[in-house]
Design an enzyme around this catalytic site. Structure first.
Site, short mmCIF file in Angstrom:
data_model
loop_
_atom_site.label_atom_id
_atom_site.label_comp_id
_atom_site.label_asym_id
_atom_site.label_seq_id
_atom_site.Cartn_x
_atom_site.Cartn_y
_atom_site.Cartn_z
CD GLU A 182 29.30 46.25 34.55
OE1 GLU A 182 28.50 45.47 34.04
OE2 GLU A 182 30.26 46.73 33.92
N GLY A 262 28.03 58.22 31.62
CA GLY A 262 27.60 58.00 30.24
C GLY A 262 28.74 58.09 29.25
CG HIS A 435 16.61 19.83 43.21
ND1 HIS A 435 16.15 21.00 43.77
CD2 HIS A 435 16.89 18.98 44.23
CE1 HIS A 435 16.14 20.86 45.08
NE2 HIS A 435 16.58 19.66 45.39
P1 NDP Z 1 24.73 54.89 31.33
O1 NDP Z 1 24.07 55.74 30.34
O2 NDP Z 1 24.28 53.50 31.55
O3 NDP Z 1 24.70 55.61 32.73
C1 NDP Z 1 25.15 56.93 32.91
C2 NDP Z 1 24.85 57.33 34.34
O4 NDP Z 1 25.41 58.59 34.61
C3 NDP Z 1 23.36 57.43 34.60
O5 NDP Z 1 23.13 56.96 35.91
C4 NDP Z 1 23.11 58.93 34.47
O6 NDP Z 1 22.04 59.39 35.24
C5 NDP Z 1 24.40 59.49 35.05
N1 NDP Z 1 24.71 60.81 34.55
C6 NDP Z 1 24.73 61.24 33.26
N2 NDP Z 1 25.12 62.52 33.18
C7 NDP Z 1 25.37 62.92 34.45
C8 NDP Z 1 25.79 64.15 35.01
N3 NDP Z 1 26.06 65.20 34.26
N4 NDP Z 1 25.93 64.20 36.36
C9 NDP Z 1 25.66 63.13 37.13
N5 NDP Z 1 25.25 61.94 36.65
C10 NDP Z 1 25.10 61.84 35.31
O7 NDP Z 1 26.27 54.95 30.93
P2 NDP Z 1 27.52 54.14 31.39
O8 NDP Z 1 28.63 55.11 31.25
O9 NDP Z 1 27.34 53.46 32.70
O10 NDP Z 1 27.62 53.02 30.27
C11 NDP Z 1 27.56 53.36 28.89
C12 NDP Z 1 27.00 52.23 28.11
O11 NDP Z 1 27.96 51.21 27.98
C13 NDP Z 1 25.81 51.53 28.73
O12 NDP Z 1 24.60 52.16 28.44
C14 NDP Z 1 25.87 50.17 28.13
O13 NDP Z 1 25.19 50.21 26.91
C15 NDP Z 1 27.33 49.96 27.91
N6 NDP Z 1 27.90 49.06 28.95
C16 NDP Z 1 27.46 47.78 29.05
C17 NDP Z 1 27.98 46.94 30.01
C18 NDP Z 1 27.47 45.55 30.12
O14 NDP Z 1 26.84 45.07 29.20
N7 NDP Z 1 27.71 44.87 31.23
C19 NDP Z 1 29.00 47.38 30.94
C20 NDP Z 1 29.37 48.76 30.76
C21 NDP Z 1 28.84 49.54 29.80
P3 NDP Z 1 20.50 59.34 34.72
O15 NDP Z 1 20.06 57.92 34.87
O16 NDP Z 1 19.80 60.26 35.65
O17 NDP Z 1 20.53 59.83 33.32
#
Ligand code: NDP
Length: 452
Positions: A182, A262, A435
């Protein structure tokens, strides 16, 4: 035992506020609520609301480009953060006040303080006061997680974006989840040069694979320099920003680096473990389906329980808790078929099963279409919309719907109603199209593109 309150809520975010208002306003409970930061929590102060306003702000550039093709004489002078930021601050102030007023009108006593648990019925505030309550609800939410490498180099989190004094010229966004994708799109739309690194093979893990691919392609076409299978290897502050070396050997200085890697539950220092409240592997509070912890008088809702971390789910959990405990109306918050939207450009709206989940479970038919929508096609943009339905081959029920399109968040909300009601593919087919719209494609897909 004499109690000061029937309920003491720790945390004034979406879940805590809903629980407090329902318990006090509808069920007549004596409720106290403590919030150490600003009322409204993550969603209102540093999440969904300011993010969505920035999504709106960032969308105008493309709209202005399109407007010219449609015949409008639009002179673009660029985006001015110093115009937007005070308006954003003012809107958040307004919402924060409305949250506080809502609590007070419901009869909730608000304490602007940090609260910790002293025993199963006692909270101690940072003001020194203690209160005894029949029930305690923990709704302390979560916070961004920064890997050590990012912390040491002073990288930003999503919390910091809203407080920037000026927009940077360039930024590296690390992560491939909701928040990273986002903000990559938002900042790109506002004119920042955006690079995004995601360590895995494809962004938005957990969503439908085809939809993920579609979003990734359009994010790139929109101008985000997205690299998958790439992570930060080394980084350090230098003149003009942060020097970053990535796992593919690239070295570059970015004015800012944003880690969206995350979030973790806010459970530290609350006195939970000492009390016997069970915590999970990520520090989340373990609760049963009634949001009750291992200590019977202590409940927890929202992100601190790390179930489905979305605002409307926290609200449902808070409401269900209040109805159950104070309204003699046992209610469980449902966690299945929760629709969600990722506010990328274009948006991804999703509800129910992905193709990958469904095909592992049962025979399915997949209906999918991709097309250039009228509005942007006319403007000469290459954007493509994707609509997809996953259908159970036996019951004919629609198991999942995935939409990549402008306004997909709005569309998926309505698809979610039909799917929750158990609509079959034939119900979709019987529904006459509206439509000309993009969403009409959802009811006009005749043949499966594949079965599995
Ligand atoms: P997410 O868990 O969605 O994503 C975290 C991302 O960071 C993943 O791509 C993960 O990779 C990566 N990651 C984690 N640890 C590391 C690391 N040490 N080094 C590099 N990359 C890493 O968390 P977000 O922070 O984006 O969002 C948190 C939560 O907030 C979401 O899960 C959602 O529930 C909520 N949210 C909802 C929204 C909405 O409804 N529109 C908007 C924003 C947040 P990998 O996939 O490999 O684990």
């Amino acid at each position: 035992m004499v109690f000061d309150y029937d309920l003491f809520v720790i945390g004034g975010g979406s879940g805590g506020v809903r629980a407090a208002r329902i318990a006090a306003g509808e069920h007549g409970a004596r409720v106290g609520l403590a919030e150490e930061d600003r009322m409204g929590g993550t969603c209102v102060i540093r999440g969904c609301v300011p993010k969505k306003l920035m999504v709106f702000a960032s969308g105008y550039r493309a709209q202005m480009d399109d407007a010219r093709v449609y015949g409008w004489d639009v002179a673009e002078k660029g985006f001015d953060w110093s115009t937007f930021r005070p308006r954003l601050d003012a809107e958040l102030d307004r919402l924060e006040a409305a949250y506080r007023r809502g609590l007070e009108n419901a009869g909730v006593t608000v304490h602007d303080a940090r609260a910790v648990l002293e025993d199963a019925h006692t909270v101690r505030l940072s003001t020194g006061e203690t209160f005894r309550a029949r029930h305690i609800l923990i709704a302390t939410g979560g916070r961004p997680f920064l890997p050590p490498i990012a912390e040491e180099a002073g990288a930003m989190t999503s919390n910091d974006v809203f407080k920037l004094d000026a927009l940077p010229k360039s930024i590296l966004v690390v992560g491939g989840g909701f928040i990273a994708c986002e903000f990559a799109c938002i900042l790109n739309g506002l004119g920042v040069e955006v690079t995004q690194y995601y360590r895995g093979a494809q962004i938005l893990r957990g969503f439908d694979d085809e939809a993920r691919g579609h979003v990734a392609e359009l994010i790139r076409e929109g101008g985000v320099n997205l690299h998958v299978g790439t992570d930060v290897l080394e980084m350090k502050p230098v003149d003009g920003g942060t020097w970053v070396k990535s796992t593919d050997g690239r070295e570059k200085v970015y004015e800012k680096v944003l880690f969206a890697t995350g979030r973790v539950p806010n459970t530290e220092g609350l006195g939970l473990e000492e009390l016997g409240v069970e915590l999970g592997r990520r520090g989340e509070i373990v609760v049963d389906e009634w949001s009750q912890t291992a200590v019977p008088s202590v409940y927890a809702v929202g992100d601190v329980t790390d179930r489905v971390n979305l605002t409307p789910v926290a609200i449902r959990e808070g409401h269900a808790f209040a109805d159950t405990v104070f309204g003699s109306k046992p209610t469980k918050a449902e966690h299945d078929l929760v629709a969600s939207a990722v506010f990328t450009q274009p948006e991804l709206g999703s509800v129910g099963m992905t193709e990958e989940e469904a095909r592992d479970e049962r025979p399915i038919e997949v209906y999918s279409t991709s097309f250039r929508p009228m509005q942007t096609l006319f403007a000469g943009r290459p954007d493509r919309v994707m609509m997809k339905l996953i259908v159970c081959a036996e019951t004919r029920k629609v198991l999942g719907c995935h939409i990549v399109a402008p306004q997909a968040g709005e569309m998926i909300q309505l698809a979610a109603v039909a799917i929750r009601m158990g609509a079959t593919k034939e119900d979709f087919d019987r529904t006459v199209a509206v439509h000309p719209t993009m969403a009409e494609e959802l009811v006009t897909m005749r043949k499966p593109v594949r079965t599995a």
